[in-house]
Structures are given as structure tokens and as C-alpha cells.
Design a protein around this motif. Structure first.
Motif, PDB file in Angstrom:
ATOM      1  N   GLN A  95      -1.204   1.891  -4.305  1.00  0.00           N
ATOM      2  CA  GLN A  95      -1.141   0.489  -4.060  1.00  0.00           C
ATOM      3  C   GLN A  95      -0.012   0.398  -5.573  1.00  0.00           C
ATOM      4  OE1 GLN A  95      -4.600  -2.454  -4.931  1.00  0.00           O
ATOM      5  NE2 GLN A  95      -5.373  -1.027  -3.905  1.00  0.00           N
ATOM      6  N   LEU A  96      -0.373   1.387  -6.557  1.00  0.00           N
ATOM      7  CA  LEU A  96       0.688   1.855  -7.877  1.00  0.00           C
ATOM      8  C   LEU A  96       2.340   1.919  -7.630  1.00  0.00           C
ATOM      9  CD1 LEU A  96       0.806   1.608 -10.958  1.00  0.00           C
ATOM     10  CD2 LEU A  96       0.338   4.206 -10.576  1.00  0.00           C
ATOM     11  N   ALA A  97       2.038   3.003  -6.285  1.00  0.00           N
ATOM     12  CA  ALA A  97       3.259   3.452  -5.936  1.00  0.00           C
ATOM     13  C   ALA A  97       4.215   2.946  -5.100  1.00  0.00           C
ATOM     14  CB  ALA A  97       2.714   4.658  -4.849  1.00  0.00           C
ATOM     15  N   ASN A  98       3.512   1.197  -4.917  1.00  0.00           N
ATOM     16  CA  ASN A  98       3.786   0.265  -3.395  1.00  0.00           C
ATOM     17  C   ASN A  98       4.410  -0.620  -4.719  1.00  0.00           C
ATOM     18  OD1 ASN A  98       3.591   1.289  -1.150  1.00  0.00           O
ATOM     19  ND2 ASN A  98       1.316   0.325  -0.932  1.00  0.00           N
ATOM     20  N   ASN A  99       3.462  -1.001  -5.870  1.00  0.00           N
ATOM     21  CA  ASN A  99       3.607  -2.074  -6.474  1.00  0.00           C
ATOM     22  C   ASN A  99       5.658  -1.408  -7.740  1.00  0.00           C
ATOM     23  OD1 ASN A  99       2.523  -3.888  -6.242  1.00  0.00           O
ATOM     24  ND2 ASN A  99       0.554  -2.723  -7.702  1.00  0.00           N
ATOM     25  N   LEU A 100       5.361   0.071  -7.974  1.00  0.00           N
ATOM     26  CA  LEU A 100       6.679   0.483  -8.499  1.00  0.00           C
ATOM     27  C   LEU A 100       8.069   0.807  -7.151  1.00  0.00           C
ATOM     28  CD1 LEU A 100       4.631   3.640 -10.477  1.00  0.00           C
ATOM     29  CD2 LEU A 100       5.874   1.159 -11.294  1.00  0.00           C
ATOM     30  N   ALA A 101       7.517   0.825  -6.077  1.00  0.00           N
ATOM     31  CA  ALA A 101       8.664   1.099  -5.284  1.00  0.00           C
ATOM     32  C   ALA A 101       8.978  -0.028  -5.135  1.00  0.00           C
ATOM     33  CB  ALA A 101       8.364   1.931  -4.118  1.00  0.00           C
ATOM     34  N   GLY A 102       8.691  -1.104  -4.932  1.00  0.00           N
ATOM     35  CA  GLY A 102       9.282  -2.594  -5.130  1.00  0.00           C
ATOM     36  C   GLY A 102       9.768  -3.177  -6.230  1.00  0.00           C
ATOM     37  N   SER A 103       9.667  -2.670  -6.813  1.00  0.00           N
ATOM     38  CA  SER A 103      10.250  -3.161  -8.408  1.00  0.00           C
ATOM     39  C   SER A 103      12.091  -1.857  -8.139  1.00  0.00           C
ATOM     40  CB  SER A 103       9.790  -2.909 -10.249  1.00  0.00           C
ATOM     41  OG  SER A 103       8.999  -4.049  -9.920  1.00  0.00           O
ATOM     42  N   LEU A 104      11.555  -0.905  -8.199  1.00  0.00           N
ATOM     43  CA  LEU A 104      12.352   0.320  -8.705  1.00  0.00           C
ATOM     44  C   LEU A 104      13.228   0.711  -6.963  1.00  0.00           C
ATOM     45  CD1 LEU A 104      12.907   2.665 -10.883  1.00  0.00           C
ATOM     46  CD2 LEU A 104      10.990   4.107  -9.202  1.00  0.00           C
ATOM     47  N   GLY A 105      12.951  -0.129  -6.282  1.00  0.00           N
ATOM     48  CA  GLY A 105      13.892   0.267  -5.234  1.00  0.00           C
ATOM     49  C   GLY A 105      14.733  -0.598  -5.172  1.00  0.00           C
ATOM     50  N   GLN A 106      14.872  -1.999  -6.131  1.00  0.00           N
ATOM     51  CA  GLN A 106      15.894  -2.641  -6.473  1.00  0.00           C
ATOM     52  C   GLN A 106      16.905  -1.876  -7.262  1.00  0.00           C
ATOM     53  OE1 GLN A 106      15.989  -5.940  -4.871  1.00  0.00           O
ATOM     54  NE2 GLN A 106      14.594  -5.554  -4.452  1.00  0.00           N
ATOM     55  N   ALA A 107      17.471  -0.918  -7.986  1.00  0.00           N
ATOM     56  CA  ALA A 107      17.467  -0.566  -8.937  1.00  0.00           C
ATOM     57  C   ALA A 107      18.398   0.356  -8.705  1.00  0.00           C
ATOM     58  CB  ALA A 107      16.767   0.041  -9.981  1.00  0.00           C
ATOM     59  N   SER A 108      20.064   1.456  -9.122  1.00  0.00           N
ATOM     60  CA  SER A 108      20.774   1.956  -8.446  1.00  0.00           C
ATOM     61  C   SER A 108      19.634   3.022  -8.047  1.00  0.00           C
ATOM     62  CB  SER A 108      21.855   2.189  -9.486  1.00  0.00           C
ATOM     63  OG  SER A 108      21.084   3.208 -10.156  1.00  0.00           O
ATOM     64  N   GLN A 109      20.397   4.202  -7.260  1.00  0.00           N
ATOM     65  CA  GLN A 109      19.980   5.412  -7.001  1.00  0.00           C
ATOM     66  C   GLN A 109      19.460   6.253  -7.946  1.00  0.00           C
ATOM     67  OE1 GLN A 109      18.984   6.561  -3.761  1.00  0.00           O
ATOM     68  NE2 GLN A 109      18.387   8.317  -5.019  1.00  0.00           N
ATOM     69  N   ARG A 110      20.719   6.086  -9.382  1.00  0.00           N
ATOM     70  CA  ARG A 110      21.109   6.768 -10.385  1.00  0.00           C
ATOM     71  C   ARG A 110      19.736   6.766 -11.187  1.00  0.00           C
ATOM     72  NH1 ARG A 110      23.722   5.632 -15.646  1.00  0.00           N
ATOM     73  NH2 ARG A 110      23.552   7.940 -16.896  1.00  0.00           N
ATOM     74  N   VAL A 111      19.068   5.205 -11.528  1.00  0.00           N
ATOM     75  CA  VAL A 111      17.978   4.692 -11.915  1.00  0.00           C
ATOM     76  C   VAL A 111      16.982   5.218 -10.750  1.00  0.00           C
ATOM     77  CG1 VAL A 111      16.651   3.524 -12.400  1.00  0.00           C
ATOM     78  CG2 VAL A 111      18.699   2.944 -13.744  1.00  0.00           C
ATOM     79  N   GLN A 112      16.702   5.406 -10.417  1.00  0.00           N
ATOM     80  CA  GLN A 112      15.775   5.385  -9.583  1.00  0.00           C
ATOM     81  C   GLN A 112      15.305   7.525  -9.281  1.00  0.00           C
ATOM     82  OE1 GLN A 112      15.347   4.251  -4.983  1.00  0.00           O
ATOM     83  NE2 GLN A 112      16.360   2.013  -5.582  1.00  0.00           N
ATOM     84  N   GLU A 113      16.321   8.006  -9.267  1.00  0.00           N
ATOM     85  CA  GLU A 113      16.035   9.210  -9.377  1.00  0.00           C
ATOM     86  C   GLU A 113      16.017   9.675 -10.625  1.00  0.00           C
ATOM     87  OE1 GLU A 113      19.866  10.994  -8.160  1.00  0.00           O
ATOM     88  OE2 GLU A 113      19.731  10.369  -6.179  1.00  0.00           O
ATOM     89  N   ARG A 114      16.056   8.785 -12.166  1.00  0.00           N
ATOM     90  CA  ARG A 114      15.700   9.367 -12.959  1.00  0.00           C
ATOM     91  C   ARG A 114      14.318   9.333 -13.239  1.00  0.00           C
ATOM     92  NH1 ARG A 114      18.110   7.210 -18.692  1.00  0.00           N
ATOM     93  NH2 ARG A 114      18.152   8.342 -19.529  1.00  0.00           N
ATOM     94  N   MET A 115      13.871   7.923 -12.751  1.00  0.00           N
ATOM     95  CA  MET A 115      12.278   7.295 -12.487  1.00  0.00           C
ATOM     96  C   MET A 115      11.436   8.116 -12.056  1.00  0.00           C
ATOM     97  SD  MET A 115      12.192   5.462 -15.354  1.00  0.00           S
ATOM     98  CE  MET A 115      11.060   4.787 -15.235  1.00  0.00           C
TER      99      MET A 115
END
Length: 96
Positions: free
Chosen positions: A47-67
Motif C-alpha cells: 500500500q505504501l509503495a502504491n501510494n508513493l508510486a501514484g505521486s512519484l509517477g507524476q514526477a520527471s524520470q530524473r526525480v523518480q530515479e533520485r527518490m
């Protein structure tokens, strides 16, 4: 990063000197988050991973990789679950 030459000088209050405490040297910003993650059930972790992915999926690839690097530092499984959840959302979006 703070530059010491621009910090406020120590303040003397009666017989005590008040100054800043640098909490960063040797700081571990990841073990506490990893420990909390490992306390969760598998369902809670997902559930935590899905919640984070929902928001992080909207971010740029660079930000996703950093997180994702940060999540990996907390716990490898944590990073993998978030990574997989982001991929699943991307596949779902492409299928629509």
C-alpha cells in the motif's frame, strides 16, 4: 549545504555559550525509515509503495530515479516495491 562562515556567532547567556549543533556528520537518514518499513506487513508495504508510486509517477524520470535511490538506502525491498508500482502504473497508462 550551510557555510560556517555565514552562520550566526555563538551567543553567550550568563555563563553558557549557545551555538548551533551540526546534526549531519555521521547522520543516518535511512535506517529509521527502513526499520519502520520492515515493521509493516506485506500488505502495508505494498500500500505504501502504491501510494508513493501514484505521486512519484507524476514526477520527471530524473526525480523518480533520485527518490528510488533513497528508498533503496532505506531497504532494498522498499525501493523494489516502489519501482515495480511505478512500472505497473506506466503500463496501465499505456494500455489505456
Amino acid at each position: 549545504m550551510e557555510k560556517p562562515e555565514y552562520g550566526e556567532p555563538p551567543l553567550k547567556i550568563e555563563t553558557t555559550i549557545m551555538d548551533r549543533h551540526d546534526h549531519r556528520p555521521g547522520a543516518d537518514d535511512y535506517s529509521q525509515a527502513g526499520a519502520l518499513f520492515r515493521l509493516m506487513t506485506e500488505d502495508q508495504q505494498q500500500q505504501l509503495a502504491n501510494n508513493l508510486a501514484g505521486s512519484l509517477g507524476q514526477a520527471s524520470q530524473r526525480v523518480q530515479e533520485r527518490m528510488l535511490v533513497y528508498f533503496d538506502k532505506c531497504d532494498r525491498q522498499y525501493g523494489r516495491l516502489v519501482r515495480d508500482a511505478i512500472s505497473a502504473l506506466k503500463q496501465l497508462a499505456e494500455a489505456s
